[in-house]
Design an enzyme around this catalytic site. Structure first.
Site, mmCIF file in Angstrom:
data_model
loop_
_atom_site.group_PDB
_atom_site.id
_atom_site.type_symbol
_atom_site.label_atom_id
_atom_site.label_comp_id
_atom_site.label_asym_id
_atom_site.label_seq_id
_atom_site.Cartn_x
_atom_site.Cartn_y
_atom_site.Cartn_z
ATOM 1 N N GLU A 1 -10.024 -2.185 13.321
ATOM 2 C CA GLU A 1 -10.343 -3.127 12.242
ATOM 3 C C GLU A 1 -9.179 -4.080 11.973
ATOM 4 O O GLU A 1 -8.027 -3.654 11.876
ATOM 5 C CB GLU A 1 -10.662 -2.339 10.964
ATOM 6 N N ARG B 1 -0.615 2.218 13.180
ATOM 7 C CA ARG B 1 -1.329 1.017 12.752
ATOM 8 C C ARG B 1 -1.275 0.770 11.252
ATOM 9 O O ARG B 1 -1.919 -0.146 10.745
ATOM 10 C CB ARG B 1 -2.787 1.079 13.213
ATOM 11 N N HIS B 2 -0.483 1.574 10.515
ATOM 12 C CA HIS B 2 -0.372 1.407 9.074
ATOM 13 C C HIS B 2 1.042 1.032 8.660
ATOM 14 O O HIS B 2 2.025 1.526 9.215
ATOM 15 C CB HIS B 2 -0.778 2.695 8.344
ATOM 16 N N SER C 1 -11.488 -6.756 6.559
ATOM 17 C CA SER C 1 -12.485 -6.065 5.751
ATOM 18 C C SER C 1 -12.919 -7.024 4.647
ATOM 19 O O SER C 1 -12.070 -7.665 4.012
ATOM 20 C CB SER C 1 -11.898 -4.788 5.149
ATOM 21 N N GLU D 1 0.540 4.201 0.757
ATOM 22 C CA GLU D 1 -0.127 5.238 1.533
ATOM 23 C C GLU D 1 0.897 5.942 2.412
ATOM 24 O O GLU D 1 1.605 5.298 3.184
ATOM 25 C CB GLU D 1 -1.218 4.625 2.412
ATOM 26 N N ARG E 1 -1.576 -6.706 12.212
ATOM 27 C CA ARG E 1 -2.542 -5.976 13.023
ATOM 28 C C ARG E 1 -3.287 -6.913 13.978
ATOM 29 O O ARG E 1 -3.596 -6.548 15.109
ATOM 30 C CB ARG E 1 -3.533 -5.216 12.143
ATOM 31 N N ARG F 1 0.855 -1.190 0.000
ATOM 32 C CA ARG F 1 0.000 0.000 0.000
ATOM 33 C C ARG F 1 0.896 1.246 0.000
ATOM 34 O O ARG F 1 1.647 1.478 0.952
ATOM 35 C CB ARG F 1 -0.899 0.031 1.242
#
Length: 607
Positions: free
Chosen positions: A530, A387-388, A533, A381, A581, A379
């Protein structure tokens, strides 16, 4: 005064004066001038006569050689020979005694210096040149049943402590440690050996051989508290640098306070309130090979390994097939723009954000029915949070359904319960090791898993005074708040929520049949965050194209994906789980970097 006789007379006179003064025990100061004058007269005497003053040297008297008439008698001859033999024997005995003393002295000096001893020192580099037949004992198997037995263990030298004529060591292998004791004796343990062991750098790899004994009191510093090893041999296999970036003792110290698990992550550290040294997260990651040696980290990643094992175990036992999908693709997996792009032999490509499209193809279009995959997910991002990650391990599954996506939800519920129950049963020691450094409460979960709808979640938030739009996604802070509310109301840390707004889910998500603004989607949560998903997927190509256009996705980029549904596709649902996670939240760690082997975030690409 120039004649020889006059000088001799004066020297004699001065000598008599000195002799008389000494006889009367007069102080040196009184007769020393006479001595100096006498020496001066002797020098003058030599100048005048050319010879030293004093009586003439007597010639050596030559022994008269005996003749036949003067030869000793037989009796005297025998007597002389006996004396000679006795003298020779005496001299030989003295020589032997002297040599023995010298030998003993050298042996003592050599033993003190360790010369000639092979029970300690740096071992030769292991190059697979052969085998010795030796057997190494695992540290975790050392207990009272081995008392009196000789064992050989290998591990990191966590610390050594010189005490008088001895040394205490703590040798660690993975999660387990044992104390070794070595004191000087008159046989095999030399002062040099004790000194060598005491001066080895911490974290060196050593082979320690000795006899297992049971101490009078438990060894609190070791995991194997009921035993210790009386060291007979110790060799260094790999010597660590004496300049360690941090001390293992500091890296193992329990948390002073709980780090926040929300907000931006900058890597900055603040001093501990108790004043003790602790190793910051970035320093740990810069030297990850050392940080991973701590008992807490050894346990975290053994637990993480077991999560993957239990994931596979459950799914294989429930007719799922493991697949392996490409990580280089021609377009974004889910139609997003936050991908790592690359040149693929002149063609634009990117790293896969998810195996989503391929697991759908294999499950719904290729006849496999139930599939799963464990693999890297990328990712791009620029999220600097706790948490990422830019790369993490995805645990993905996809399965065909007959009538309702609840069939998939039931599998997910049973899967997580299987994992949680399995961790409690198989990783009890590891969980406790983590708790020692990072205190946490065990998660609570229901059987079956608690299910609420997105609308019900919004209602719970509204009751708590938080206004949440039922058609907007939840923020991280709102998710955590909802987790607290659910925990208080239902006494569970684990739950899932379905019927999310369609606008916040990927283009391939099946719309809700009763409300076009909602979707047949769901998220699972641990401690309000989360960890999964998923959704029922669209299996009709026309509806897929319609939803892709709504997302402004170029149909050419997903042409092969859409075409895979044109030849008959089964209804299906699935989801993607973030392994790191799950572990982070199961152990209630405040930072996902603690559960990633070698984290990749926007600011870190090494080691």
């Amino acid at each position: 005064m120039s004649s020889e006789a006059e000088i001799e007379s004066k020297i004699k006179e001065l000598g008599d004066g000195i002799k008389a003064a000494k006889g009367e025990k007069k102080p040196k100061e009184e007769w020393e001038p006479l001595l100096k004058e006498m020496l001066a007269m002797k020098a003058k005497y030599k100048e005048v006569t050319g010879k030293d003053y004093g009586p003439p040297a007597q010639a050596k008297k030559e022994k008269k050689k005996g003749d036949a008439n003067n030869a000793p008698s037989a009796k005297n001859k025998a007597k002389n020979e006996a004396k000679a033999r006795a003298k020779a024997e005496k001299e030989a005995k003295k020589k032997a005694q002297r040599e023995e003393r010298e030998r003993l002295a050298k042996a003592k000096a050599d033993r003190l210096a360790g010369i000639g001893q092979d029970n300690f020192g740096d071992a030769a580099t292991i190059r697979s040149s052969g085998t010795s037949g030796r057997v190494w004992t695992l540290v975790d198997s050392l207990d009272e049943s081995l008392a009196g037995r000789e064992v050989l263990v290998r591990g990191h030298l966590q610390k050594s402590r010189l005490v008088g004529k001895g040394v205490f060591v703590l040798v660690r292998s993975s999660l387990y440690s044992v104390q070794g004791v070595c004191f000087e004796d008159k046989t095999c343990i030399s002062p040099a050996m004790v000194k060598y062991i005491g001066n080895l750098p911490a974290e060196s790899v050593v082979d320690m051989k000795g006899v297992v004994t049971v101490p009078d009191t438990p060894v609190e510093s070791a995991t194997q508290k009921s035993v210790e090893i009386q060291i007979l041999e110790l060799h260094c296999i790999s010597k660590a640098s004496p300049n360690m970036p941090f001390q293992m003792e500091d890296a193992c110290r329990p948390d002073c306070e709980k780090e926040t698990d929300v907000g931006a992550y900058t890597g900055e550290e603040k001093p501990s309130e108790d004043g003790l040294i602790r190793v910051g997260q970035e320093v740990r990651l810069d030297h990850r090979w050392i940080d991973l040696r701590t008992p807490a980290n050894q346990s975290i990643f053994r637990i993480e390994s077991m999560v993957g094992c239990l994931f596979r175990e459950y799914l294989v036992n429930n007719q799922f097939v493991e697949i392996h999908t490409p990580k280089i693709i021609s377009g974004a997996s889910e139609g997003g723009s936050e991908v790592f792009t690359l040149d693929y032999f002149g063609q634009p490509a990117c790293l896969s954000m998810s195996p989503q499209l391929h697991k759908q193809i294999t499950a719904a279009c290729s006849g496999f029915g139930r599939v799963f995959e464990t693999g890297p997910v990328f990712r791009a991002e620029n999220s600097n949070t706790r948490r990422h990650l830019c790369e993490f391990t995805g645990l993905d599954l996809e399965m065909v359904i007959n009538e309702h996506y609840d069939e998939a939800l039931e599998v997910f519920s049973d899967l997580f319960i299987y994992i949680f129950d399995g961790l409690k049963k198989r990783c009890h020691n590891e969980i406790e090791k983590v708790r020692e450094q990072h205190p946490f409460e065990d998660i609570k979960y229901c059987k079956p898993t608690l299910k609420i709808s997105f609308a019900e979640g919004c209602a719970l938030l509204k009751e708590a005074g938080i206004d949440q739009d039922p058609y907007e996604d939840l923020s991280t802070e709102t998710e955590k708040k909802l987790g607290d509310i659910v925990k208080e109301k239902y006494d569970t840390d684990f739950f899932f929520m379905d019927k999310y707004p369609l606008s916040v889910r990927p283009f391939y998500t099946m719309p809700d049949p009763n409300n076009p603004k909602l979707s047949n989607s769901y998220d699972f949560f641990i401690r309000g965050q989360e960890i999964l998903s998923g959704a029922q997927r669209i299996h009709e190509p026309e509806l897929l194209e319609e939803r892709a256009k709504a997302w402004d996705i170029d149909l050419k980029d997903i042409e092969s994906y859409v075409n895979s549904f044109r030849n008959g596709a089964l209804p299906h649902a699935g989801g993607g789980i973030g392994l790191e996670r799950v572990v982070m939240l199961y152990l209630n760690l405040p930072n996902i970097r603690k559960s990633a082997w070698f984290p990749r975030d926007p600011k870190r690409i090494a080691p």
